[in-house]
Design a protein around this motif. Structure first.
Motif, short mmCIF file in Angstrom:
data_model
loop_
_atom_site.label_atom_id
_atom_site.label_comp_id
_atom_site.label_asym_id
_atom_site.label_seq_id
_atom_site.Cartn_x
_atom_site.Cartn_y
_atom_site.Cartn_z
N PRO A 136 0.83 -1.21 0.00
CA PRO A 136 0.00 0.00 0.00
C PRO A 136 0.86 1.26 0.00
O PRO A 136 1.92 1.30 0.64
N GLU A 137 0.40 2.27 -0.71
CA GLU A 137 1.18 3.51 -0.83
C GLU A 137 1.44 4.14 0.53
O GLU A 137 2.52 4.69 0.77
N ALA A 138 0.49 4.04 1.44
CA ALA A 138 0.68 4.63 2.77
C ALA A 138 1.86 3.98 3.49
O ALA A 138 2.55 4.64 4.28
N LEU A 139 2.11 2.71 3.22
CA LEU A 139 3.20 2.00 3.88
C LEU A 139 4.54 2.27 3.22
O LEU A 139 5.57 2.32 3.89
N GLN A 140 4.54 2.48 1.90
CA GLN A 140 5.81 2.67 1.21
C GLN A 140 6.17 4.14 0.99
O GLN A 140 7.23 4.45 0.45
#
Length: 249
Positions: A136-140
């Motif tokens: 997920p973009e929030a994680l990366q």
């Protein structure tokens, strides 16, 4: 001798529609050895690969030639990352090269003649081209912000895009996509990747998610050499006299 700017003699045909290495099917005895080795060997360097990222790369001597590339990353520390680069993430993927990634701090300490072989990652990240597949973009997002400040040196040893069934000829230096022509990533390659992995790198997708990402204050002009000089680098293999003594301790 071979050059990264020339197509070498053809390899033996594999008989497959998609170029694959010529050779016999893996023997049962080899499969048994592999299974047994997995049980007793630690394979420590390989197990340090913790992240799979997908992006695109262009040949430094011919920006019209582009490939989708898959990096499998292992960190030596926070400032140095080494990547095994494959042409896909399939079990049959071919190891086509290696990329080394360093922080801007380390890059600034390199000699100018060395810096010319490296490329920046800022545009590649901000444009949504580089992404950790399935993450997920929030994680990366934090990782992407750090990556935008790095530089990479990527040597391609297997030019599968020209149909080589084996790693032939000299290695080729690769560069990252940029905003300016002729260094823009091909639209068909990007769309194909996005559809395959459910990625949206359009203006309303990853680009929008990363628009507020802080950019480097400057990108060293010695990197992305072609942008200022209009020239790339190709490797020629030439004969040389063998040295009898090491030139360094």
């Amino acid at each position: 001798m071979s050059s990264s700017d020339q197509k070498p003699a053809a390899a033996p045909a594999s008989g497959a529609a998609e170029p694959s290495p010529p050779g016999r099917p893996t023997a049962v005895s080899s499969q048994v050895l592999d299974m047994g080795a997995q049980m007793v060997q630690a394979l420590k360097p390989v197990r340090q690969m913790k992240l799979h990222a997908c992006s695109f790369a262009l040949y430094a001597h011919d920006l019209r030639r582009q490939m989708e590339v898959h990096h499998f990353l292992s960190r030596l520390n926070q400032d140095v990352v080494q990547c095994a680069v494959y042409d896909s993430d399939k079990p049959s993927a071919r190891l086509i090269g290696v990329e080394y990634i360093v922080s801007d701090t380390i890059f600034e300490g390199l000699p100018p003649e060395e810096q010319r072989l490296w490329h920046s990652h800022a545009y590649e990240v901000k444009a949504g081209l580089w992404t950790a597949v399935g993450v997920p973009e929030a994680l990366q997002s934090s990782e992407m912000a750090s990556l935008a400040r790095t530089y990479g040196k990527f040597w391609c040893t297997w030019q599968v895009d020209r149909g080589d069934a084996l790693p032939l000829g000299a290695p080729a230096l690769m560069v990252s996509p940029q905003a300016a022509e002729p260094g823009r990533a091909r639209g068909d390659l990007v769309r194909g990747r996005d559809e395959r992995y459910g990625v949206d790198s359009s203006a309303g997708g990853l680009k929008a998610a990363r628009v507020e990402m802080e950019e480097p204050e400057w990108i060293n002009p010695n990197a992305d050499y072609w942008r200022l000089h209009g020239k790339g680098f190709a490797v020629d293999v030439v004969q040389a006299e063998m040295k009898r003594h090491a030139p360094f301790p």
